[in-house]
Design a protein around this motif. Sequence first.
Motif, PDB file in Angstrom:
ATOM      1  N   ASP A 135       1.483  -5.802  -0.544  1.00  0.00           N
ATOM      2  CA  ASP A 135       0.753  -6.973  -1.041  1.00  0.00           C
ATOM      3  C   ASP A 135       0.976  -8.114  -0.044  1.00  0.00           C
ATOM      4  N   ALA A 136      -0.098  -8.545   0.597  1.00  0.00           N
ATOM      5  CA  ALA A 136       0.019  -9.566   1.647  1.00  0.00           C
ATOM      6  C   ALA A 136       0.512 -10.911   1.107  1.00  0.00           C
ATOM      7  N   THR A 137       0.490 -11.079  -0.224  1.00  0.00           N
ATOM      8  CA  THR A 137       1.026 -12.333  -0.776  1.00  0.00           C
ATOM      9  C   THR A 137       2.532 -12.230  -1.033  1.00  0.00           C
ATOM     10  N   ALA A 138       3.096 -11.019  -0.837  1.00  0.00           N
ATOM     11  CA  ALA A 138       4.531 -10.827  -1.068  1.00  0.00           C
ATOM     12  C   ALA A 138       5.058  -9.798  -0.078  1.00  0.00           C
TER      13      ALA A 138
ATOM     14  N   ALA B 144      -4.015 -13.666  -0.065  1.00  0.00           N
ATOM     15  CA  ALA B 144      -3.084 -14.365   0.829  1.00  0.00           C
ATOM     16  C   ALA B 144      -3.794 -15.542   1.503  1.00  0.00           C
ATOM     17  N   ARG B 145      -5.025 -15.283   1.961  1.00  0.00           N
ATOM     18  CA  ARG B 145      -5.799 -16.339   2.619  1.00  0.00           C
ATOM     19  C   ARG B 145      -6.057 -17.498   1.647  1.00  0.00           C
ATOM     20  N   ASP B 146      -6.450 -17.142   0.422  1.00  0.00           N
ATOM     21  CA  ASP B 146      -6.699 -18.179  -0.601  1.00  0.00           C
ATOM     22  C   ASP B 146      -5.466 -19.047  -0.835  1.00  0.00           C
ATOM     23  N   ARG B 147      -4.302 -18.401  -0.747  1.00  0.00           N
ATOM     24  CA  ARG B 147      -3.060 -19.149  -0.998  1.00  0.00           C
ATOM     25  C   ARG B 147      -2.484 -19.747   0.280  1.00  0.00           C
ATOM     26  N   LYS B 148      -3.283 -19.718   1.337  1.00  0.00           N
ATOM     27  CA  LYS B 148      -2.875 -20.287   2.634  1.00  0.00           C
ATOM     28  C   LYS B 148      -1.608 -19.639   3.193  1.00  0.00           C
TER      29      LYS B 148
ATOM     30  N   LEU C  49      -1.799  -4.237   4.977  1.00  0.00           N
ATOM     31  CA  LEU C  49      -1.494  -5.513   4.324  1.00  0.00           C
ATOM     32  C   LEU C  49      -2.659  -5.809   3.399  1.00  0.00           C
ATOM     33  N   ASN C  50      -2.569  -5.283   2.202  1.00  0.00           N
ATOM     34  CA  ASN C  50      -3.690  -5.397   1.276  1.00  0.00           C
ATOM     35  C   ASN C  50      -3.648  -6.747   0.547  1.00  0.00           C
ATOM     36  N   MET C  51      -4.729  -7.064  -0.132  1.00  0.00           N
ATOM     37  CA  MET C  51      -4.871  -8.349  -0.832  1.00  0.00           C
ATOM     38  C   MET C  51      -4.810  -9.505   0.170  1.00  0.00           C
ATOM     39  N   SER C  52      -5.279  -9.233   1.369  1.00  0.00           N
ATOM     40  CA  SER C  52      -5.245 -10.296   2.377  1.00  0.00           C
ATOM     41  C   SER C  52      -6.208 -11.422   2.009  1.00  0.00           C
TER      42      SER C  52
ATOM     43  N   GLY D 159       6.694  -1.778  15.178  1.00  0.00           N
ATOM     44  CA  GLY D 159       6.315  -0.707  16.089  1.00  0.00           C
ATOM     45  C   GLY D 159       5.327   0.272  15.498  1.00  0.00           C
ATOM     46  N   VAL D 160       4.649  -0.136  14.430  1.00  0.00           N
ATOM     47  CA  VAL D 160       3.619   0.715  13.816  1.00  0.00           C
ATOM     48  C   VAL D 160       2.364  -0.131  13.597  1.00  0.00           C
ATOM     49  N   PRO D 161       1.198   0.529  13.452  1.00  0.00           N
ATOM     50  CA  PRO D 161      -0.013  -0.258  13.199  1.00  0.00           C
ATOM     51  C   PRO D 161       0.080  -1.031  11.880  1.00  0.00           C
ATOM     52  N   VAL D 162      -0.360  -2.278  11.924  1.00  0.00           N
ATOM     53  CA  VAL D 162      -0.423  -3.117  10.717  1.00  0.00           C
ATOM     54  C   VAL D 162      -1.859  -3.625  10.615  1.00  0.00           C
ATOM     55  N   VAL D 163      -2.512  -3.345   9.496  1.00  0.00           N
ATOM     56  CA  VAL D 163      -3.919  -3.706   9.342  1.00  0.00           C
ATOM     57  C   VAL D 163      -4.109  -4.506   8.057  1.00  0.00           C
ATOM     58  N   GLU D 164      -4.770  -5.655   8.170  1.00  0.00           N
ATOM     59  CA  GLU D 164      -5.079  -6.440   6.974  1.00  0.00           C
ATOM     60  C   GLU D 164      -6.263  -5.807   6.250  1.00  0.00           C
ATOM     61  N   THR D 165      -6.123  -5.605   4.949  1.00  0.00           N
ATOM     62  CA  THR D 165      -7.197  -4.980   4.180  1.00  0.00           C
ATOM     63  C   THR D 165      -7.487  -5.754   2.896  1.00  0.00           C
TER      64      THR D 165
END
Length: 177
Positions: A88-91, A119-123, A113-116, A136-142
């Motif tokens: 959860d991108a907010t936590a 996260a954006r809404d909450r700045k 990184l889901n619920m991005s 060292g691994v792929p990280v993708v906002e979703t």
Amino acid sequence: MKKIFLAGNPNVGKSVLFNRLSGAKATVSNYPGTTVDFTKSQMWIAGEGWEIIDLPGAFSLKPKDKAEEVARDMLSKEKPDTVVSVIDATAVERGLYLTLELMEKGYPIVVALNMSDAARDRKIKIDVKKLEKILGVPVVETVATTGSGLKELVSRISEAKPMRIRSIKRRAKGKKE
Ligand SMILES: Nc1nc2c(ncn2[C@@H]2O[C@H](COP(=O)(O)OP(=O)(O)O)[C@@H](O)[C@H]2O)c(=O)[nH]1
Ligand SMILES: [Mg+2]
């Protein structure tokens, strides 16, 4: 068939992500000897069929309840080729615990990184490139609910590789490998 598992804390959007990635034909099964369900389906990545499994929610691989026990057992028995660690991108800190445990076990990981959107809404700003460099691994906002970022997530599954915790600690301190 290669296997991809979705792992993560409860309520981070694993099931929505699973439905988006797998489409129809999902089957829900009861894990033997328990009342815990898991969902299985198939997806295509670059012309190759993969089995995709939505694991029960877990905060840790040191289980405190039956769902976490099933998640741990399925991971160790079925030996996934890739684990998508859904955070959860907010936590983020809360989700990193399980992610690091998964890395410690040597699973090839991609972080979603889901619920991005939330996260954006909450700045909440996340330095994705830096996180990627440290882990060292792929990280993708979703955003599982809209499908945003899922194409990139799938395209980076092939980059997932086992990563050693020791090298993560070194990189976090800014040392060279
Ligand atoms: N805003 C937002 N909500 C989401 C996203 N992904 C999932 N959700 C919502 O979060 C809740 C939990 O999702 P679910 O897939 O059941 O989580 P799971 O427990 O990890 O399987 C549901 O209400 C979803 O609609 C996302 O990317 N953004
Ligand atoms: Mg779920």
